[in-house]
Design a protein around this motif. Structure first.
Motif, PDB file in Angstrom:
ATOM      1  N   VAL A 238      25.603 -41.968  10.242  1.00 58.90           N
ATOM      2  CA  VAL A 238      24.788 -42.139  10.760  1.00 58.90           C
ATOM      3  C   VAL A 238      25.067 -41.210  11.703  1.00 58.90           C
ATOM      4  CG1 VAL A 238      23.539 -43.696  12.332  1.00 58.90           C
ATOM      5  CG2 VAL A 238      23.920 -44.105  10.720  1.00 58.90           C
ATOM      6  N   ILE A 239      25.848 -41.592  12.437  1.00 55.50           N
ATOM      7  CA  ILE A 239      25.889 -40.526  13.522  1.00 55.50           C
ATOM      8  C   ILE A 239      26.370 -38.642  12.809  1.00 55.50           C
ATOM      9  CG2 ILE A 239      28.119 -39.709  15.405  1.00 55.50           C
ATOM     10  CD1 ILE A 239      28.433 -42.176  15.846  1.00 55.50           C
ATOM     11  N   GLY A 240      26.811 -38.525  11.944  1.00 56.64           N
ATOM     12  CA  GLY A 240      27.325 -37.221  10.985  1.00 56.64           C
ATOM     13  C   GLY A 240      26.052 -36.909  10.562  1.00 56.64           C
ATOM     14  N   ALA A 241      24.639 -37.835  10.435  1.00 55.97           N
ATOM     15  CA  ALA A 241      24.024 -37.732   9.646  1.00 55.97           C
ATOM     16  C   ALA A 241      22.976 -36.655  11.018  1.00 55.97           C
ATOM     17  CB  ALA A 241      23.194 -38.565   9.199  1.00 55.97           C
ATOM     18  N   LEU A 246      20.457 -32.517  13.332  1.00 57.57           N
ATOM     19  CA  LEU A 246      20.536 -31.647  14.781  1.00 57.57           C
ATOM     20  C   LEU A 246      20.188 -29.860  14.754  1.00 57.57           C
ATOM     21  CD1 LEU A 246      21.429 -33.620  17.889  1.00 57.57           C
ATOM     22  CD2 LEU A 246      19.150 -33.118  17.062  1.00 57.57           C
ATOM     23  N   ILE A 247      21.406 -29.877  13.358  1.00 58.22           N
ATOM     24  CA  ILE A 247      22.430 -28.955  13.582  1.00 58.22           C
ATOM     25  C   ILE A 247      21.216 -27.936  12.429  1.00 58.22           C
ATOM     26  CG2 ILE A 247      23.910 -27.278  12.613  1.00 58.22           C
ATOM     27  CD1 ILE A 247      26.088 -29.036  13.516  1.00 58.22           C
ATOM     28  N   LEU A 252      17.034 -23.495  11.502  1.00 52.76           N
ATOM     29  CA  LEU A 252      15.772 -23.493  10.948  1.00 52.76           C
ATOM     30  C   LEU A 252      14.428 -22.928  12.545  1.00 52.76           C
ATOM     31  CD1 LEU A 252      14.512 -26.424   8.747  1.00 52.76           C
ATOM     32  CD2 LEU A 252      14.857 -24.679   8.424  1.00 52.76           C
ATOM     33  N   ILE A 253      14.385 -23.460  13.313  1.00 50.89           N
ATOM     34  CA  ILE A 253      13.658 -22.683  14.892  1.00 50.89           C
ATOM     35  C   ILE A 253      14.560 -21.302  14.790  1.00 50.89           C
ATOM     36  CG2 ILE A 253      13.416 -22.943  17.691  1.00 50.89           C
ATOM     37  CD1 ILE A 253      14.173 -26.173  16.653  1.00 50.89           C
ATOM     38  N   ILE A 254      15.706 -20.995  14.481  1.00 52.85           N
ATOM     39  CA  ILE A 254      16.257 -19.520  14.453  1.00 52.85           C
ATOM     40  C   ILE A 254      15.938 -18.899  13.310  1.00 52.85           C
ATOM     41  CG2 ILE A 254      18.512 -18.321  15.110  1.00 52.85           C
ATOM     42  CD1 ILE A 254      19.698 -20.544  16.551  1.00 52.85           C
TER      43      ILE A 254
END
Length: 325
Positions: A238-241, A246-247, A252-254
């Protein structure tokens, strides 16, 4: 043959009856004593008592605890059978441990003036004194032990810790009057090892076998850590996902901003070319902006937009667009 039977019956009854002994346990319980140490000490006394023959014509037991003050838990006549005595002895595990002082002289005086003064005149007198830390005024303990011995001719046994100072050990040896009656243990957890010897000094006819399951003070304890049964794979997934998501969002935003910026730039250039293309050949830019564009029937906001695009195109974008082709 009848005489043989009579002899055997008398011999067996003598062995089973045990000696007539008035035994007093004086247990030191200062505040520095842990609950575990108290429990081990009471177990030590319990093992000794379980090997004696208890009864009105045999051994009777009294128990006192002391630190700053003396507490009598029960006297010699309180329990006349082993079935009654042993549970009462175990109850001493709940004795108070509230003071740091060690008034061993007062507990010995209490035994002389209160316990033995009401004891059987024909019985042997034995006192077992435990000590965790030495008294503030050792000479008083020595005097009290002398008064007790001279009055009742009793045997005084002592049990102390190896951590006692040499002065405290000398005191215990002095009041016991014989080094063979002064015992020392590294921890009361291992006091079960001296049960046979102490029991033999109290009653030579009692059982002096070794205590079962007595821990070895020299054994190395191996501590094993049990593997964790908790499955952390789901949590890690879950933490990895979350981190991966987020990455991805940041990327995508950039990318969106870059694409949007380039698209807006290209759109402005193309719109400027489109607007300029609507002008007639030979028409000056000022005439195009003020006359031809102004004659359009488009709404005012559109006019302003197209005018700005044309001006921008005139000033810089045409040159940049040609260079990039």
């Amino acid at each position: 043959m009848l005489r043989v039977y009579i002899f055997l019956l008398l011999f067996m009854s003598t062995e089973e009856s045990g000696a007539e002994i008035d035994l007093v346990f004086a247990l030191h319980t200062p505040s520095v004593m842990s609950a575990a140490d108290l429990s081990y000490t009471v177990d030590f006394l319990y093992e000794i008592t379980s090997r004696l023959t208890v009864g009105t014509n045999n051994s009777l037991v009294a128990v006192l605890t002391y630190s700053k003050y003396v507490t009598q838990h029960f006297n010699l006549s309180a329990y006349l059978s082993k079935e009654q005595l042993l549970p009462a002895l175990l109850a001493v595990k709940s004795a108070n441990r509230t003071d740091e002082e060690s008034n061993s002289n007062e507990v010995l005086d209490s035994i002389r003036t209160q316990i033995f003064s009401k004891s059987r005149t024909t019985s042997a007198k034995v006192v077992l004194l435990t000590l965790l830390q030495g008294p503030q005024i050792p000479i008083r303990t020595e005097w009290a032990a002398d008064d007790l011995s001279s009055t009742y001719g009793n045997a005084l046994l002592t049990v102390g810790l190896d951590s006692l100072t040499e002065n405290d050990k000398n005191l215990l040896n002095t009041i016991a009057k014989d080094d063979s009656r002064a015992f020392y243990v590294s921890d009361f957890k291992y006091s079960c090892h001296i049960v046979p010897n102490v029991t033999n000094l109290i009653d030579s006819a009692a059982d002096t076998s070794l205590v079962d399951d007595c821990p070895d003070p020299y054994a190395t304890e191996i501590t094993t850590v049990a593997p964790s049964t908790k499955d952390d794979s789901i949590l890690l997934f879950v933490i990895g996902a979350i981190i991966g998501t987020l990455i991805l969002l940041v990327g995508l935003i950039i990318a969106f901003k870059c694409v949007k910026g380039n698209a807006e730039k290209n759109l402005r250039v193309l719109r400027a070319i489109e607007v300029y293309g609507e002008a007639r050949l030979g028409t000056s830019k000022g005439s195009f902006c003020n006359e031809d564009l102004g004659k359009s029937e488009e709404i005012e906001s559109t006019k302003r937009q197209r005018l700005a695009l044309a001006r921008n195109f005139s000033n810089c974008y045409v040159l940049a667009w040609h260079k990039n082709r």
